[in-house]
Design an enzyme around this catalytic site. Sequence first.
Site, PDB file in Angstrom:
ATOM      1  CD  GLU A  76      -2.652  -1.562  -0.145  1.00 26.44           C
ATOM      2  OE1 GLU A  76      -2.748  -0.518  -1.047  1.00 26.44           O
ATOM      3  OE2 GLU A  76      -3.088  -2.026  -0.213  1.00 26.44           O
ATOM      4  N   GLY A  77       2.138   0.898  -0.632  1.00 26.76           N
ATOM      5  CA  GLY A  77       2.947   2.321  -0.451  1.00 26.76           C
ATOM      6  C   GLY A  77       3.804   2.067  -0.050  1.00 26.76           C
TER       7      GLY A  77
END
Length: 585
Positions: free
Chosen positions: A436-437
């Site tokens: 998610e980054g």
Amino acid sequence: MYPYQAPLKDMQFLLENVFDAPTTWQQLPAMAETVDMDTALAILDESAKISRDLLQPLNRNGDEQGVVHSGNDIITPDGFKEAYNQFAEGGWVGLCGEADFGGMGMPKMLGVLVDEMGYSTCNSFTLYNSLTAGAALCINAHATDELKQTYLPNLYSGQWAGAMDMTEPHAGSDLRGIRTKAEPLEDGSYSITGNKIFITGGDHDLAENVIHLVLAKLPNSNGISLFLVPKIRVNADGSLGEANGVTVGSIEHKMGLKASATCVMNYDNAVGYLIGRPARGLVCMFTMMNYERLAIGLQGLGNGQAAYQMASDYAKERLQGVAAAGSPTGATSDPIIVHGDVRRMLLTIRALTEAGRALSVYTGKQLDLAKYASDDVQAKAVRYVGLLTPVSKAFLTDRGLDTTVMGQQVFGGHGYIRETGIEQFVRDTRIAQIYEGTNGIQAIDFLGRKVTGDNVATLTEFVADVNASLAELTQANADHKATVSQVFAELLATANYINDNKHEQPALVNSCAVDFLDAFGYALYGYFWLLMADKASGHEDATFAAQKQYVADFYMDKLLSKSQYHLSQVNQGDKSIMAMPAEMF
């Protein structure tokens, strides 16, 4: 494996005493008739039972058995499908979903606590539901009414599952380089062709259909668009039709989360439907991504809570050594809880975990206000959600790994072997800092966009609110209040320094972002501990109140100074980081 006990008293305390959830819900018309404190506590109590009795028993076998890729099928470990059916039948997948489409319509303030319990007991299982909830959120926010009517009820019921399909092998986090294509068809749909990697829950046998939200490029467009692509086509009457050209190329073989299917997905002329406007796919996808970033923060938090319970129980029963001042019982060996270093580790885990829970509930409150409040309150909450989302993801997961490793350390050699169970939590939580980054990307977003992007206006407003809240605390230590206020003043001064120099020193934000986010996180936790200690002072349970004060004092004495340390690193600038030529690495 130690049995999980949900921290229900702490959860109730945060909702009822610290963040005054009942008043917030009564002031939001959409919530006033949906939830009250009695309803919230009943949901938390039932979630605690499900997490302990249904999910935790899946955890060990899920890790050992893993998922299996057989032909065109992904098979989850023994017990997962039966547990998923029971979980879905209870309405848990749609807990915070829109009531108009079959969701329960519960507030996010409550949802974050339910998610934490799931991650404390079985990370892999909880991820499947998290992805579905996030996909439904995105569809509800950006899709046409027809798509909402067709897909949301089945997603909220758990009959269908959701997945987020962004990453490609050559592009990684730089989504501008994706190559998946979308060709318009005569009926208004699109033909999707390409492949994605690292797709959590990309396929599995828990639900009868998987609904993919796929980023792709339209012809002659540099922009990225978002498409809803079902694994199995949906007929006009809502029934399932034929396969849709969505297949699994392979599954990833991972360090942890082995019962979570992480897939390479292939799309061969799969039929998809545009969500939102063309070339605005990232804007739409960020609705889901921001939800998932908070959810992954909760993964770190939940793992830290599980590690604390396991390590605390072990420390009170493991006999080794004698207390420094001599055994209080005259025994030849004392429980290791008497030793200063073990107590340091347990207090650190507890201090970071309980403050992290406060961050999650506070962020959930801002999400509820951003969705349901009106006018100025809503606008301010939107700004605060933007500010807090990267912090919730990065700081909760960084500290989640720290605390899980620390919990393992309490076990000593027994923490490194399979039988105690804590080594699985170390492996499972490690990914939370990456997907998610990565947390570096979160920090750059925080400092580069959310702090200096509006010339420090939102951070200045937030700090003013913190100081106003501190001034209202009547039971908190005056010196501690002054220290926290001073740390926030230093944080603001540093933010303004970066803002003033970001153009002349283009690498400054990228080089210093992680330290700045950590400085903010530790300062924020200091504020939350003063708030919790103040609100606990009159608690009917004197032992509970004393515990809060002990841990608050520990945080202020031992951990708050980490904020100033990280600020000192930021204030050194980027010169020594950027000076060495790349070829010398």
